[in-house]
Design a protein around this motif. Structure first.
Motif, short mmCIF file in Angstrom:
data_model
loop_
_atom_site.label_atom_id
_atom_site.label_comp_id
_atom_site.label_asym_id
_atom_site.label_seq_id
_atom_site.Cartn_x
_atom_site.Cartn_y
_atom_site.Cartn_z
N PHE A 78 0.80 -1.22 0.00
CA PHE A 78 0.00 0.00 0.00
C PHE A 78 0.84 1.28 0.00
CE2 PHE A 78 -2.49 -3.35 1.94
CZ PHE A 78 -3.70 -3.24 1.27
N LEU A 79 2.13 1.16 0.39
CA LEU A 79 2.97 2.35 0.50
C LEU A 79 4.20 2.19 -0.39
CD1 LEU A 79 2.97 2.92 4.37
CD2 LEU A 79 1.54 4.05 2.67
N GLU A 80 4.72 3.30 -0.87
CA GLU A 80 5.97 3.33 -1.62
C GLU A 80 7.13 2.97 -0.68
OE1 GLU A 80 8.45 6.08 -1.59
OE2 GLU A 80 9.61 4.96 -3.07
N GLY A 81 8.18 2.36 -1.24
CA GLY A 81 9.28 1.83 -0.43
C GLY A 81 9.90 2.83 0.53
N ILE A 82 10.17 4.05 0.06
CA ILE A 82 10.76 5.08 0.91
C ILE A 82 9.84 5.38 2.09
CG2 ILE A 82 11.47 7.50 1.02
CD1 ILE A 82 13.43 5.78 -0.49
N ALA A 83 8.53 5.43 1.83
CA ALA A 83 7.57 5.71 2.89
C ALA A 83 7.57 4.61 3.94
CB ALA A 83 6.17 5.88 2.30
N VAL A 84 7.68 3.36 3.51
CA VAL A 84 7.72 2.24 4.45
C VAL A 84 8.92 2.38 5.38
CG1 VAL A 84 8.02 -0.26 4.67
CG2 VAL A 84 6.49 0.66 2.93
N ILE A 85 10.05 2.76 4.81
CA ILE A 85 11.28 2.88 5.61
C ILE A 85 11.16 3.98 6.65
CG2 ILE A 85 13.75 3.42 5.51
CD1 ILE A 85 13.72 2.15 2.68
N VAL A 86 10.77 5.18 6.21
CA VAL A 86 10.74 6.31 7.15
C VAL A 86 9.63 6.14 8.18
CG1 VAL A 86 11.71 7.89 5.46
CG2 VAL A 86 9.23 7.70 5.64
N LEU A 87 8.61 5.39 7.86
CA LEU A 87 7.49 5.20 8.79
C LEU A 87 7.78 4.10 9.81
CD1 LEU A 87 4.56 5.78 9.64
CD2 LEU A 87 3.82 4.15 7.90
N THR A 88 8.39 3.01 9.38
CA THR A 88 8.50 1.85 10.26
C THR A 88 9.84 1.70 10.97
OG1 THR A 88 9.20 0.46 8.37
CG2 THR A 88 6.85 0.54 8.87
N VAL A 89 10.91 2.26 10.42
CA VAL A 89 12.20 2.12 11.10
C VAL A 89 12.18 2.67 12.52
CG1 VAL A 89 14.62 2.86 11.09
CG2 VAL A 89 13.60 1.94 9.02
N PRO A 90 11.65 3.88 12.75
CA PRO A 90 11.60 4.37 14.14
C PRO A 90 10.76 3.48 15.06
CG PRO A 90 11.21 6.17 12.60
CD PRO A 90 11.14 4.90 11.80
N LEU A 91 9.79 2.76 14.49
CA LEU A 91 8.95 1.89 15.30
C LEU A 91 9.62 0.54 15.58
CD1 LEU A 91 5.48 2.46 13.58
CD2 LEU A 91 6.14 3.20 15.86
N PHE A 92 10.16 -0.08 14.54
CA PHE A 92 10.63 -1.45 14.67
C PHE A 92 12.10 -1.57 15.07
CE2 PHE A 92 7.12 -2.58 11.49
CZ PHE A 92 6.25 -2.91 12.51
N ALA A 93 12.92 -0.55 14.83
CA ALA A 93 14.33 -0.64 15.21
C ALA A 93 14.50 -0.91 16.71
CB ALA A 93 15.07 0.64 14.80
N PRO A 94 13.76 -0.23 17.61
CA PRO A 94 13.88 -0.56 19.04
C PRO A 94 13.44 -1.99 19.36
CG PRO A 94 12.83 1.58 18.75
CD PRO A 94 12.88 0.94 17.41
#
Length: 428
Positions: free
Chosen positions: A330-346
């Motif tokens: 549903f989202l473009e690749g760049i959007a997935v990265i900037v949206l989920t990295v702050p959530l899933f990295a921790p």
């Protein structure tokens, strides 16, 4: 409760068709406005500006520029000719060439859409001239273009590094083996489809053509060696590597191949600016949204909830991968990265997953998303170039999606696939 409200509003806006960058910004602004905290809203310009000023992010527009120069300056045609000489005789002929050419090109641009829109046009025309089915040609062109953001250099890896602080050089090296495995999987799928449908191939290996095409493409093929060798040799940083790639591509296109002139440069720069602005706008609004997540302790809440669901790292990683693949639809690749990295990295740090390993997983998941409707950028780019309905192209992509999914599962289950090479190079 706050976490569900924030993420719920964001999902709703995206579902309504609001652009991702606008959705991120509106969600953050709306949340603070509802609290009446206008002092924080006053920091919006500052947070958006600071999100785009990282030194690492400078590499993105330069790698985009390098891709634009290669597509215009005759480099893609020379790469395709050499790939054709190498594997054109294998079952599937130009389908195999398509994959190998994309692997070569990915070592220069790092962008899937650049591969699909630039090299893809050369590949589609050549396959049409040889009588290949249009759906087969378009499907392998779209699938092979996803190698670019995994095999170094990689624009998504640069973005992931800017968010997490992980070494760009290590991420680049981590993408080498998965990128090659993606190419092998796609070539295997091409062979199967070619054998099943009795597609044409060249009669024999033409060693003279291999030599001539290698001579013509040799300077172009040096690009990834210059980039990776320069980074690990300490000649320049990963950010400066983007500048070096652009300068080298400009030199080849104007001085050696003489395919472009000074009159062509404004158009090339304008195309680069358009692509760069789209990426940077998403990063800017994501900077303020990410600050909202940290301010409201959303990552902490997510870590606790996921660990509370299961304390098995394999189960948590599988859930995260599933979420990333679904988001990629549903989202473009760049959007997935900037949206989920702050959530899933921790979360990944809490369960002991190597951040380099997770970076490769995240990029590969987002690449699958580029090939799936309803919002697959490569899917629509190739559909437009090939003048083919998206539905027909999506069905033709199934064998290649299976191959890419198997490689993703291998990378997830065997961390050494992505971590062995960077550790070998760095001596860790």
């Amino acid at each position: 409760m706050t976490t569900f409200i924030i993420l719920g509003v964001l999902v709703l806006l995206i579902a309504l068709g609001v652009p991702v960058a606008v959705s991120l910004g509106v969600t953050a602004v709306g949340f603070y406005a509802s609290l009446g905290d206008f002092r924080i809203l006053a920091m919006l310009p500052q947070r958006m500006f600071s999100a785009t000023t990282g030194f690492t992010l400078l590499a993105i527009p330069f790698f985009i520029l390098a891709g634009s120069l290669m597509n215009t300056g005759g480099i893609t045609e020379r790469i395709f000719r050499f790939a054709n000489a190498c594997v054109g005789h294998v079952r599937g002929g130009l389908g195999q060439v398509n994959v190998l050419a994309s692997l070569f090109f990915s070592g220069m641009s790092g962008a899937a859409v650049a591969d699909a829109a630039g090299l893809g046009q050369v590949e589609l025309k050549a396959m049409a001239d040889k009588g290949y089915d249009p759906d087969f040609s378009a499907a392998i062109t779209a699938a092979s273009s996803t190698i670019g953001p995994v095999f170094p250099p990689s624009i998504p890896f640069v973005l992931y590094s800017s968010i997490t602080g992980v070494s760009v050089a290590q991420l680049f090296m981590a993408g080498v083996i998965p990128g090659v495995l993606m190419a092998v999987a796609l070539m295997g799928a091409v062979w199967f489809m070619a054998w099943r449908h009795k597609m044409p191939r060249a009669d024999h290996i033409d060693w003279i053509e291999i030599w001539n095409s290698l001579c013509g493409a040799a300077l172009s093929l040096l690009t990834p060696i210059i980039i990776i060798g320069g980074i690990f040799g300490g000649v320049f940083t990963p950010t400066e590597a983007g500048v070096a790639a652009s300068a080298y591509a400009l030199f080849l296109s104007m001085v050696v191949y003489k395919e472009i002139t000074f009159r062509d440069l404004p158009g090339i720069v304008w195309t680069t600016l358009q692509h760069s602005i789209r990426v940077m706008f998403v990063i800017a609004t994501a900077g303020f949204f990410g600050w909202l997540l940290v301010h409201q302790r959303v990552p902490d809440a997510l870590v606790k909830s996921m660990i509370g669901f299961s304390d098995n790292p394999a189960v948590i990683l599988a859930i995260v991968v599933l979420i990333l693949v679904v988001l990629g639809m549903f989202l473009e690749g760049i959007a997935v990265i900037v949206l989920t990295v702050p959530l899933f990295a921790p979360v990944m740090a809490e369960i002991g997953i190597d951040p380099v390993h997770f970076g490769v997983i995240m990029i590969m998941c987002s690449m699958l998303g580029l090939l799936t409707p309803p919002v697959g950028m490569v899917l629509f780019a190739v559909s437009s170039v090939a003048k083919m309905p998206v539905g027909l192209l999506s069905r033709a992509l199934v064998p290649y999606l299976i191959g890419l999914t198997l490689v993703l599962v291998m990378v997830v289950c065997v961390p050494a696939v992505s971590t062995w090479l960077p550790r070998l190079v760095t001596g860790q």
